[in-house]
Design a protein around this motif. Sequence first.
Motif, PDB file in Angstrom:
ATOM      1  N   GLN A 209       0.732  -1.249  -0.039  1.00 47.70           N
ATOM      2  CA  GLN A 209       0.012   0.092  -0.008  1.00 47.70           C
ATOM      3  C   GLN A 209       0.941   1.345  -0.148  1.00 47.70           C
ATOM      4  O   GLN A 209       0.430   2.338  -0.750  1.00 47.70           O
ATOM      5  N   SER A 210       1.804   1.244   0.746  1.00 48.96           N
ATOM      6  CA  SER A 210       2.812   2.462   0.961  1.00 48.96           C
ATOM      7  C   SER A 210       4.140   2.363   0.299  1.00 48.96           C
ATOM      8  O   SER A 210       4.878   1.580   0.722  1.00 48.96           O
ATOM      9  N   VAL A 211       4.338   2.866  -0.887  1.00 48.81           N
ATOM     10  CA  VAL A 211       5.403   2.758  -1.895  1.00 48.81           C
ATOM     11  C   VAL A 211       5.887   4.088  -1.992  1.00 48.81           C
ATOM     12  O   VAL A 211       5.244   5.150  -2.476  1.00 48.81           O
ATOM     13  N   TYR A 212       7.304   4.372  -1.838  1.00 51.41           N
ATOM     14  CA  TYR A 212       8.062   5.521  -2.184  1.00 51.41           C
ATOM     15  C   TYR A 212       9.226   5.647  -3.004  1.00 51.41           C
ATOM     16  O   TYR A 212       9.779   4.267  -2.957  1.00 51.41           O
ATOM     17  N   VAL A 213       9.537   6.304  -3.776  1.00 53.30           N
ATOM     18  CA  VAL A 213      10.911   6.372  -4.571  1.00 53.30           C
ATOM     19  C   VAL A 213      11.581   7.651  -4.290  1.00 53.30           C
ATOM     20  O   VAL A 213      11.137   8.743  -4.215  1.00 53.30           O
ATOM     21  N   LEU A 214      12.847   7.240  -4.265  1.00 53.41           N
ATOM     22  CA  LEU A 214      13.977   8.564  -3.879  1.00 53.41           C
ATOM     23  C   LEU A 214      14.316   8.888  -5.068  1.00 53.41           C
ATOM     24  O   LEU A 214      14.681   8.632  -6.010  1.00 53.41           O
ATOM     25  N   SER A 215      13.666  10.190  -4.995  1.00 56.31           N
ATOM     26  CA  SER A 215      13.689  11.161  -6.379  1.00 56.31           C
ATOM     27  C   SER A 215      15.088  11.310  -6.875  1.00 56.31           C
ATOM     28  O   SER A 215      15.171  11.549  -8.152  1.00 56.31           O
ATOM     29  N   GLU A 216      16.180  11.594  -5.942  1.00 58.21           N
ATOM     30  CA  GLU A 216      17.453  11.646  -6.498  1.00 58.21           C
ATOM     31  C   GLU A 216      18.196  10.435  -7.286  1.00 58.21           C
ATOM     32  O   GLU A 216      18.820  10.360  -8.274  1.00 58.21           O
ATOM     33  N   ASP A 217      17.649   9.559  -6.897  1.00 59.38           N
ATOM     34  CA  ASP A 217      18.090   8.090  -7.471  1.00 59.38           C
ATOM     35  C   ASP A 217      17.274   7.855  -8.941  1.00 59.38           C
ATOM     36  O   ASP A 217      17.977   7.561  -9.932  1.00 59.38           O
ATOM     37  N   LEU A 218      16.034   8.325  -8.865  1.00 60.45           N
ATOM     38  CA  LEU A 218      15.201   8.243 -10.005  1.00 60.45           C
ATOM     39  C   LEU A 218      15.780   9.235 -11.056  1.00 60.45           C
ATOM     40  O   LEU A 218      16.000   8.757 -12.189  1.00 60.45           O
ATOM     41  N   ALA A 219      16.145  10.507 -10.802  1.00 57.29           N
ATOM     42  CA  ALA A 219      16.607  11.631 -11.624  1.00 57.29           C
ATOM     43  C   ALA A 219      18.074  11.082 -11.965  1.00 57.29           C
ATOM     44  O   ALA A 219      18.405  11.285 -13.321  1.00 57.29           O
ATOM     45  N   ALA A 220      18.925  10.314 -11.217  1.00 55.43           N
ATOM     46  CA  ALA A 220      20.235  10.009 -11.561  1.00 55.43           C
ATOM     47  C   ALA A 220      20.029   8.883 -12.734  1.00 55.43           C
ATOM     48  O   ALA A 220      21.250   8.670 -13.693  1.00 55.43           O
ATOM     49  N   ARG A 221      19.193   8.187 -12.856  1.00 54.85           N
ATOM     50  CA  ARG A 221      19.110   6.956 -13.759  1.00 54.85           C
ATOM     51  C   ARG A 221      18.012   7.607 -15.220  1.00 54.85           C
ATOM     52  O   ARG A 221      17.706   6.788 -16.192  1.00 54.85           O
ATOM     53  N   GLY A 222      17.702   8.916 -15.075  1.00 56.50           N
ATOM     54  CA  GLY A 222      17.041   9.432 -16.101  1.00 56.50           C
ATOM     55  C   GLY A 222      15.516   8.859 -16.217  1.00 56.50           C
ATOM     56  O   GLY A 222      15.029   8.828 -17.303  1.00 56.50           O
TER      57      GLY A 222
END
Length: 95
Positions: A52-65
């Motif tokens: 139910q509760s899923v988070y993603v680290l925005s810095e790691d997402l941006a680093a991978r484009g």
Amino acid sequence: MLFTLGRSPQHCDFPLLVKLVTQDDALLLMQDGVLASLEGSEACELLFQHVQSVYVLSEDLAARGLVGQISHNITLIDYTGFVALTEKHAQQTAW
């Protein structure tokens, strides 16, 4: 409990991980774990069947484009949000 996934869902027992996460737990996708958040992926579909509760680290997402390619059901957080999750969940386990 806070579960953190730092590996690609293809390089761990991802189906087991999502089954371990209970309703009171949270799952943070970081490092290569952000690949599980890709809209339409098999891993993303599995996530929402069990977690139910899923988070993603925005810095790691941006680093991978991958910004703009994740499911809208996943909450983007930064390192401050990561700290808040660790304060909320006294127990943690890393995958």
